[in-house]
Structures are given as structure tokens and as C-alpha cells.
Design a protein around this motif. Structure first.
Motif, short mmCIF file in Angstrom:
data_model
loop_
_atom_site.label_atom_id
_atom_site.label_comp_id
_atom_site.label_asym_id
_atom_site.label_seq_id
_atom_site.Cartn_x
_atom_site.Cartn_y
_atom_site.Cartn_z
N LYS A 108 -24.97 -126.67 -22.02
CA LYS A 108 -25.59 -127.00 -20.74
C LYS A 108 -26.30 -125.75 -20.18
O LYS A 108 -27.45 -125.83 -19.73
CB LYS A 108 -24.49 -127.51 -19.80
CG LYS A 108 -24.72 -127.38 -18.33
CD LYS A 108 -25.55 -128.56 -17.81
CE LYS A 108 -25.76 -128.51 -16.30
NZ LYS A 108 -26.55 -127.40 -15.83
N ASP A 122 -30.32 -125.04 -19.63
CA ASP A 122 -30.90 -124.56 -18.36
C ASP A 122 -31.80 -123.35 -18.60
O ASP A 122 -32.88 -123.22 -18.01
CB ASP A 122 -29.79 -124.17 -17.37
CG ASP A 122 -29.07 -125.40 -16.82
OD1 ASP A 122 -29.52 -126.53 -17.07
OD2 ASP A 122 -28.03 -125.22 -16.15
N LYS A 125 -34.97 -124.60 -20.11
CA LYS A 125 -35.79 -125.25 -19.08
C LYS A 125 -36.48 -124.21 -18.21
O LYS A 125 -37.59 -124.42 -17.74
CB LYS A 125 -34.92 -126.14 -18.18
CG LYS A 125 -34.51 -127.47 -18.81
CD LYS A 125 -33.68 -128.26 -17.80
CE LYS A 125 -33.07 -129.51 -18.41
NZ LYS A 125 -32.03 -130.12 -17.58
N ASP A 126 -35.80 -123.07 -18.00
CA ASP A 126 -36.40 -122.02 -17.18
C ASP A 126 -37.28 -121.08 -17.99
O ASP A 126 -37.62 -119.97 -17.53
CB ASP A 126 -35.30 -121.25 -16.42
CG ASP A 126 -34.73 -122.10 -15.27
OD1 ASP A 126 -35.37 -123.12 -14.92
OD2 ASP A 126 -33.66 -121.76 -14.73
N LYS A 156 -21.55 -119.58 -18.27
CA LYS A 156 -22.81 -119.24 -17.58
C LYS A 156 -23.49 -118.00 -18.18
O LYS A 156 -24.70 -117.81 -18.03
CB LYS A 156 -22.55 -119.02 -16.09
CG LYS A 156 -23.82 -118.63 -15.37
CD LYS A 156 -23.68 -118.47 -13.87
CE LYS A 156 -25.00 -117.97 -13.26
NZ LYS A 156 -25.25 -116.56 -13.58
N TYR A 189 -26.72 -118.53 -19.95
CA TYR A 189 -27.92 -118.61 -19.12
C TYR A 189 -28.41 -117.19 -18.80
O TYR A 189 -29.60 -116.90 -18.89
CB TYR A 189 -27.62 -119.38 -17.82
CG TYR A 189 -28.82 -119.48 -16.91
CD1 TYR A 189 -29.81 -120.43 -17.16
CD2 TYR A 189 -28.98 -118.60 -15.84
CE1 TYR A 189 -30.94 -120.50 -16.33
CE2 TYR A 189 -30.09 -118.67 -15.02
CZ TYR A 189 -31.06 -119.62 -15.27
OH TYR A 189 -32.18 -119.69 -14.47
#
Ligand code: BG6
Length: 462
Positions: free
Chosen positions: A400, A404, A407-408, A346, A349
Motif C-alpha cells: 500500500k 502511494d 502514485k506520487d 510507511k 513510502y
């Protein structure tokens, strides 16, 4: 069903390595600090394997680049070894044979439809610049680095569009001046902070030369590669947060802020002044930093940094970063036991959103991410292919979170693995393997692992 990942058009799918870790030290006019360290202390290197041959890219680059292209990658980073290209550090006179070698390598990358990203420094200070001038502590060495950078842009700027000044400069500070994992293994907080400052100046000097070059005039871009290890505080207590901000200032923002905003954080400056370890500077440095920020960032991500307030007694008589922070050993964290690094996908991200929100959404890419595993022969199948499902899982999870972040709205233009073909890893030598493609050290035979076939398919469908 798994949610579909998103990566923009023309995304750079690639792999990274470095000159000292693949080429072997054949035909070099000078030794770098690792060549020399191996000569005097071979025991420091896993199984006493040194940098002499590594993966022998010096002789195999044509076949290697073909293989890398064949697993679907469209870009490739390596570095030019200062100790290989330059004969005379003062004048910048090049070693002609090696200048041709790098020219041939770059041509071959392009011939294989891959975009070259060329880095100028990957932990490989020529050792005589340390012995004669104290290496990165000396302004003279910064000037010589500027000369080297200028030479590289002149020689290869017509073919290479993406350049980077340093790979993980904070690791030079840590390895050479704090934690003893790079020669000369000094432990000295004040000298460490001088080197931290000087490396920022060296990067800005290289960027200054780049901006004068034809490469820049023709649309070339320059960046820096930072191992932004996101800092997570143990708790929300004031003490834990204070400690984690200090770690962030010293280990992340010390390069990130000057590279993108042209100056250091006030909190870092105050901390170093309070502790009498503030660096020396020269007039003109502030302007140099301000005027020579990067066009893009490369971010190497492997593991997070978990911090808590200092609880253990301070054992050092001198100032060291560890006087302010303790590392937090979070219960139940996922580990890569071979490398001893936590696995926390994570964080990618979090990096993406940090760059978007706090760094003006500057273009960036993941310049390294990967998993080093020991003794991969255990996973050979009957066809002699390493079944490295753990690596595939590792990449899928990290990708992944990258998707994300994109996409953000984060402005990420690529993902490079560390590393396409197993390579030599400093003191760990060939202990942990990272490649999509394995190397048999006895025969130098290359074999595509299961992950090499997986990445090809993955790129195809994204
Ligand atoms: C990065 C470096 O820190 O991590 C590489 O840029 C290095 O040079 C890679 O090889 C993997 O780390 P290690 O220590 O396992 O080789």
C-alpha cells in the motif's frame, strides 16, 4: 472499502534469493566464508544447520522455478557464487560443470517466462581470498572480482538483461568488520572503512566491465542492491538530528551516493578524516567512481533505523560508528518478535520519495521485503497448508505504501519478496521462514503457503 493500489504496467512481481542460501555447496571448487565458518564453528549456526544442503536448489531448480512461476511471479533474482563458478581467481578460468549449471538455471528462469535478475556478490567471499590477501581490504581481490564480473557478463550477458554488482554491501562491512556476524568477525573501525571504500570501487570496476560488454550494447542494465534502512531521529533536537545524519551517512549514503552520483558525501569524508579512519585510495579512483554509476537501484527494506544522540559512555578504545550514535528504542513500536525487527511499512513510502527527490528519480525496485517467522508448523491447517495470514497482512501494508509512492511519482518498477521458497539464512539457518512456499527439511518437500496463493491473486488483479 480499501483504496485501490496502483502498480504500473509491466511491473516486476518477483522474488529474491541467493546462490549460497539455496543451492547447497555441492560440487564447488572453493569454499566461501560461510562454508568455512560452518566447518570450524558449527555451533554458531541455528540448530547447527549449515550451508551444505540448504534447499538443494542445485538438484531441484527445475521444479522450484516451475513452482515460483505457478504462484504468478514474473521475475526472479539469484546470485552466482564466485566460489562455485570460478576455478582460478587470478585468470578467471571457470569450472565448466558449474558454468553449465548457471547457464541451465538462467535458461530455466526464462523458459518459465520470468525475467532473471542476476547478482554477483551476496556475502559470499571465497574464504581463501580472505586468508591469502585479507579479502576486501586488498586491491588484488578487487581486481579478481572485476575478472569474475567480466566472465559472468561474457557467459550469460546474452540471456540476462538485469545485473547487480552487490547485495547489501554495507552488511559485509558490518558483519565482517564491526558487529561480528560474518566470518572472520573482526572489530576494527578503520579496516571497516577501508572495506566500505573498496566495495564501492569493486562495484564500479564491475560496472566498467559491464559497459564494455555486449550485454550493455544490447540494452542490458546494471544496478546495485542496497538495504536502505531509513533513519529516523528520536526528536528534532540538534543533537538527535546530528547523530541520525551520521548514521545515515555511514550506513546508507556511503553506498547510495557513490552508486548514483559517483562520489561520497563531504560530511562522511570529514567525519572519517577527523577520526583518523579515512581510507587509502589510488589515483584514478575518483574518475572510476564518477564514470561508473548504476542504471537502477534495488532496495531491500525490512525495518527502520531509529537514532538518538549518544548518551551511553563510549566503551571502545578505537573509532567505531557507534561512538557517535545511540539506537533509540521507541516505545510501542510494532515488532516481528522472531527476527527482532521493527515493522514500519510507511518507510517504503519515505524511500520512494527520497529516491524521487534526492536521487533524480532513478529507476528502482524493491529487491527484498518480507517477514521471517519461527515455527510456522503451528499454522498448518487440516490440508497441510501453512495459514500465514500475518505475512499477507505484512505484504499488503508494505505494498500500500509502495503504491502511494508510485502514485506520487516515484519511478519504481517492481516488488520482489524475500523469498519465494524458504531458504537458509546465514547464522539463523532455517529458524525464521520467509517463503511463499515452505520446505520440509527432512524430505525437501515443497508446499505452497496461503500467502503463495494470495500473491498470485494479488498480482492478477493489479
Ligand atoms: C537480507 C539479505 O538482508 O535479509 C538476505 O539480503 C537475508 O540474504 C534476508 O536472508 C533476511 O534476513 P535474515 O538474517 O533473517 O536471513
Amino acid at each position: 472499502m480499501k483504496e485501490k493500489m496502483y502498480f504500473p504496467k509491466n511491473f516486476l512481481w518477483g522474488g529474491a534469493t541467493s546462490g549460497p542460501q539455496i543451492e547447497g555447496s555441492f560440487e564447488k571448487p572453493h569454499k566461501n566464508v560461510f562454508d568455512y565458518w560452518y566447518e570450524i564453528e558449527p555451533d554458531k549456526f541455528f540448530n547447527k544447520v549449515g550451508p551444505n544442503v540448504t534447499s538443494d536448489f542445485y538438484h531441484n531448480f527445475k521444479e522450484d522455478l516451475k513452482l515460483i512461476k505457478n504462484i504468478g511471479l514474473n521475475s526472479f533474482r539469484t546470485s552466482i557464487q564466485w566460489s562455485r563458478l570460478i576455478k582460478n581467481f587470478e585468470t578467471g578460468e571457470v569450472d565448466e560443470k558449474n558454468a553449465k549449471f548457471y547457464s541451465d538455471v538462467i535458461d530455466e528462469i526464462i523458459k518459465n517466462d520470468m525475467i532473471p535478475i542476476i547478482n554477483l556478490h551476496h556475502f559470499d567471499l571465497p574464504v581463501e581470498l580472505y586468508e591469502k590477501y585479507n579479502g576486501w581490504e586488498s586491491r588484488k581481490v578487487l581486481d579478481m572480482f572485476e575478472t569474475f564480473a567480466k566472465k559472468c557478463f561474457e557467459l550469460y550477458g546474452d540471456k540476462v538483461k538485469y545485473w547487480t554488482t552487490f547485495n547489501e554491501p554495507i552488511v559485509v562491512v558490518e558483519g565482517q568488520y564491526l558487529y561480528k556476524f560474518h566470518y572472520p568477525c573482526v572489530v576494527d573501525g578503520k579496516r571497516a572503512m577501508q572495506v566500505l571504500y573498496n566495495l564501492n570501487i569493486a562495484s564500479a570496476k564491475a560496472i566498467k566491465q559491464f559497459k564494455k560488454s555486449d550485454c550493455f550494447k544490447n540494452g542490458g542494465k546494471i544496478g546495485i542492491i542496497l538495504n536502505l534502512t531509513p533513519t529516523y531521529s528520536r526528536s528534532n533536537s540538534e543533537e538527535d538530528i546530528k547523530a541520525s545524519n551520521i548514521a545515515d551517512d555511514i550506513f546508507n549514503k556511503s553506498f547510495l551516493e557513490p552508486a548514483t552520483k559517483g562520489k561520497f558525501t563531504k560530511s562522511l569524508i570529514d567525519l572519517l578524516k577527523e577520526n583518523n579512519v579515512f581510507w587509502d585510495s589510488e589515483s584514478g579512483d575518483d574518475e572510476l567512481l564518477k564514470e561508473n554509476t548504476v542504471d537502477f537501484l534495488g532496495i531491500n527494506y525490512y525495518f527502520p533505523r531509529r537514532i538518538k544522540a549518544k548518551e551511553t559512555p563510549i566503551e571502545n578504545e578505537q573509532w567505531l560508528p557507534d561512538n557517535h550514535v545511540d539506537y533509540y528504542d521507541m516505545p510501542n513500536k510494532r515488532m516481528n518478535p522472531y527476527r527482532g525487527w521493527e515493522i514500519y511499512p510507511k518507510a517504503i513510502y519515505d524511500i520512494a520519495i527520497n529516491i524521487k527527490e534526492n536521487y533524480n528519480n532513478i529507476p528502482w525496485y524493491i529487491s527484498e521485503n518480507g517477514m521471517g517467522v519461527e515455527n510456522e508448523e503451528r499454522f498448518l491447517d487440516e490440508n497441510g497448508i501453512i495459514q500465514d495470514d500475518y505475512r499477507i497482512e505484512f505484504y499488503e501494508e508494505h505494498l500500500k505504501f509502495l503504491s502511494d509512492g508510485i502514485k506520487d511519482g516515484s519511478n519504481c518498477f517492481g516488488f520482489h519478496c524475500w523469498t519465494p521458497i524458504d531458504c537458509w539464512s546465514w547464522c539463523n539457518a532455517y529458524k525464521n521462514r520467509y517463503g511463499y512456499i515452505s520446505v520440509d527439511l527432512e524430505t525437501q518437500k515443497r508446499t505452497i503457503k496461503k500467502s503463495g496463493n494470495w500473491i498470485k491473486q494479488f498480482i492478477n488483479i493489479h
